[in-house]
Design a protein around this motif. Sequence first.
Motif, PDB file in Angstrom:
ATOM      1  N   HIS A  93     -97.180 -31.912  -1.273  1.00 32.36           N
ATOM      2  CA  HIS A  93     -97.078 -31.191  -2.551  1.00 32.36           C
ATOM      3  C   HIS A  93     -96.073 -30.043  -2.450  1.00 32.36           C
ATOM      4  N   VAL A  94     -96.112 -29.279  -1.373  1.00 27.06           N
ATOM      5  CA  VAL A  94     -95.199 -28.146  -1.222  1.00 27.06           C
ATOM      6  C   VAL A  94     -93.759 -28.644  -1.061  1.00 27.06           C
ATOM      7  N   LEU A  95     -93.557 -29.684  -0.261  1.00 21.65           N
ATOM      8  CA  LEU A  95     -92.211 -30.229  -0.092  1.00 21.65           C
ATOM      9  C   LEU A  95     -91.676 -30.747  -1.423  1.00 21.65           C
ATOM     10  N   THR A  96     -92.532 -31.428  -2.178  1.00 18.78           N
ATOM     11  CA  THR A  96     -92.115 -31.933  -3.493  1.00 18.78           C
ATOM     12  C   THR A  96     -91.732 -30.791  -4.420  1.00 18.78           C
ATOM     13  N   ALA A  97     -92.515 -29.733  -4.419  1.00 15.46           N
ATOM     14  CA  ALA A  97     -92.231 -28.583  -5.285  1.00 15.46           C
ATOM     15  C   ALA A  97     -90.860 -27.989  -4.976  1.00 15.46           C
ATOM     16  N   HIS A  98     -90.514 -27.903  -3.687  1.00 11.08           N
ATOM     17  CA  HIS A  98     -89.202 -27.364  -3.307  1.00 11.08           C
ATOM     18  C   HIS A  98     -88.082 -28.337  -3.671  1.00 11.08           C
ATOM     19  N   LEU A  99     -88.321 -29.630  -3.504  1.00 14.02           N
ATOM     20  CA  LEU A  99     -87.320 -30.619  -3.887  1.00 14.02           C
ATOM     21  C   LEU A  99     -87.018 -30.530  -5.382  1.00 14.02           C
ATOM     22  N   ILE A 100     -88.059 -30.435  -6.181  1.00 14.55           N
ATOM     23  CA  ILE A 100     -87.878 -30.354  -7.634  1.00 14.55           C
ATOM     24  C   ILE A 100     -87.152 -29.076  -8.016  1.00 14.55           C
ATOM     25  N   GLU A 101     -87.568 -27.962  -7.432  1.00 10.92           N
ATOM     26  CA  GLU A 101     -86.949 -26.675  -7.741  1.00 10.92           C
ATOM     27  C   GLU A 101     -85.464 -26.677  -7.382  1.00 10.92           C
ATOM     28  N   GLU A 103     -83.519 -29.296  -6.979  1.00  8.98           N
ATOM     29  CA  GLU A 103     -82.820 -30.275  -7.816  1.00  8.98           C
ATOM     30  C   GLU A 103     -82.507 -29.690  -9.186  1.00  8.98           C
ATOM     31  N   GLN A 104     -83.461 -28.972  -9.755  1.00 12.89           N
ATOM     32  CA  GLN A 104     -83.247 -28.357 -11.061  1.00 12.89           C
ATOM     33  C   GLN A 104     -82.138 -27.319 -11.020  1.00 12.89           C
ATOM     34  N   ARG A 105     -82.009 -26.626  -9.901  1.00 10.38           N
ATOM     35  CA  ARG A 105     -80.964 -25.606  -9.762  1.00 10.38           C
ATOM     36  C   ARG A 105     -79.631 -26.194  -9.322  1.00 10.38           C
ATOM     37  N   LEU A 134     -90.161 -49.255   0.095  1.00 14.06           N
ATOM     38  CA  LEU A 134     -89.301 -48.506  -0.813  1.00 14.06           C
ATOM     39  C   LEU A 134     -89.835 -48.553  -2.244  1.00 14.06           C
ATOM     40  N   ARG A 135     -90.385 -49.689  -2.632  1.00 18.10           N
ATOM     41  CA  ARG A 135     -90.929 -49.791  -3.993  1.00 18.10           C
ATOM     42  C   ARG A 135     -92.126 -48.871  -4.169  1.00 18.10           C
ATOM     43  N   HIS A 136     -93.022 -48.847  -3.173  1.00 16.89           N
ATOM     44  CA  HIS A 136     -94.185 -47.961  -3.262  1.00 16.89           C
ATOM     45  C   HIS A 136     -93.761 -46.495  -3.182  1.00 16.89           C
ATOM     46  N   LEU A 137     -92.742 -46.210  -2.371  1.00 21.66           N
ATOM     47  CA  LEU A 137     -92.253 -44.840  -2.282  1.00 21.66           C
ATOM     48  C   LEU A 137     -91.667 -44.408  -3.622  1.00 21.66           C
ATOM     49  N   GLU A 138     -90.926 -45.300  -4.268  1.00 23.04           N
ATOM     50  CA  GLU A 138     -90.375 -44.995  -5.589  1.00 23.04           C
ATOM     51  C   GLU A 138     -91.498 -44.651  -6.569  1.00 23.04           C
ATOM     52  N   GLU A 139     -92.572 -45.431  -6.539  1.00 18.61           N
ATOM     53  CA  GLU A 139     -93.701 -45.180  -7.439  1.00 18.61           C
ATOM     54  C   GLU A 139     -94.363 -43.840  -7.133  1.00 18.61           C
ATOM     55  N   GLU A 140     -94.561 -43.559  -5.843  1.00 23.47           N
ATOM     56  CA  GLU A 140     -95.191 -42.292  -5.446  1.00 23.47           C
ATOM     57  C   GLU A 140     -94.350 -41.100  -5.883  1.00 23.47           C
ATOM     58  N   MET A 141     -93.035 -41.167  -5.633  1.00 22.34           N
ATOM     59  CA  MET A 141     -92.170 -40.050  -5.979  1.00 22.34           C
ATOM     60  C   MET A 141     -92.064 -39.867  -7.487  1.00 22.34           C
ATOM     61  N   LYS A 142     -92.060 -40.969  -8.217  1.00 24.75           N
ATOM     62  CA  LYS A 142     -92.028 -40.872  -9.676  1.00 24.75           C
ATOM     63  C   LYS A 142     -93.296 -40.186 -10.180  1.00 24.75           C
ATOM     64  N   GLY A 143     -94.428 -40.514  -9.569  1.00 24.84           N
ATOM     65  CA  GLY A 143     -95.681 -39.876  -9.951  1.00 24.84           C
ATOM     66  C   GLY A 143     -95.710 -38.389  -9.640  1.00 24.84           C
ATOM     67  N   LEU A 144     -94.911 -37.966  -8.650  1.00 23.00           N
ATOM     68  CA  LEU A 144     -94.830 -36.556  -8.276  1.00 23.00           C
ATOM     69  C   LEU A 144     -93.783 -35.787  -9.085  1.00 23.00           C
ATOM     70  N   GLY A 145     -93.080 -36.514  -9.949  1.00 26.18           N
ATOM     71  CA  GLY A 145     -92.047 -35.858 -10.759  1.00 26.18           C
ATOM     72  C   GLY A 145     -90.661 -35.948 -10.164  1.00 26.18           C
ATOM     73  N   LEU A 146     -90.458 -36.894  -9.231  1.00 22.30           N
ATOM     74  CA  LEU A 146     -89.155 -37.088  -8.592  1.00 22.30           C
ATOM     75  C   LEU A 146     -88.689 -38.517  -8.823  1.00 22.30           C
TER      76      LEU A 146
END
Length: 269
Positions: A93-101, A103-105, A134-146
């Motif tokens: 969750h923390v890594l995803t939050a930093h990736l999103i932040e 990416e937005q910047r 890779l397909r499952h990873l794509e689904e997981e990341m999409k669910g996390l907002g990536l």
Amino acid sequence: DCQIELKVEDIRAYEHNPRRANNAKFAEIKESIRSSGIRNPLTVTRRPGEEHFIVEAGGNTRLLAIQQLWAETGDPRFRKLTALFRPWRSESHVLTAHLIENEQRGEMTFWDKASGGVALKARLEAEKGRTLSLRHLEEEMKGLGLPVNTATLAHYLFATERLRTLGEVVADLSGLDVKSMQPRLNAMKRYAQTRASLAEADLYVTVFEPVFRQVVDQYRQEQAFSAAEVCRACEEALARQLGEPVAQVRSALDALTRPPQTASETPSA
């Protein structure tokens, strides 16, 4: 979630922040904090069993700036800050939050994104206790907002697994570079396996990685990088390894990478 007041030394930067390059606007941000303080509160969290807090969703640069100001000036204005505290959820969750932040910047290079994506894959697999396709990873990341497609994820994995020897060159590596290099290097791999039973790992160690190191030396002098030139140099090195004319090798590689003809494209007799 709640607001809390913390001493700046009680907060640490997130050590796995996917953005590796220093923020080019650091001096500007630091002077802004010097004159006006931190306008947007940092978001922090705390791992179970630890006493210090970490930045939860972007803000490493602002934290470093205010910590420097406190150390340099001793001004009480920089000793504490008000932060938004969020209870711990998970490493992913923390890594995803930093990736999103980031990416937005728009602050990440292709290599930052690739390294972050591969690191997130490892975090998710550790937490779920299973390997993700890779397909499952794509689904997981999409669910996390990536939202990242499988083709891009494949480029991430290839780059981080096979191009690390390029060292500091990766700062200039683009997704388009990897998209052009991957099929050509893979074609060389298939050709080497057919002609000399050369395994992929051995091919990289004996043929490609020496070329990559030469590219790094050249990059240090010229600060320029060309994916096409790297592939050509690898083709020449492979030809020497196999004892074949480079023109012959390139002709074979062109045939391997040429899209198959459809029935409608086949010339009539």
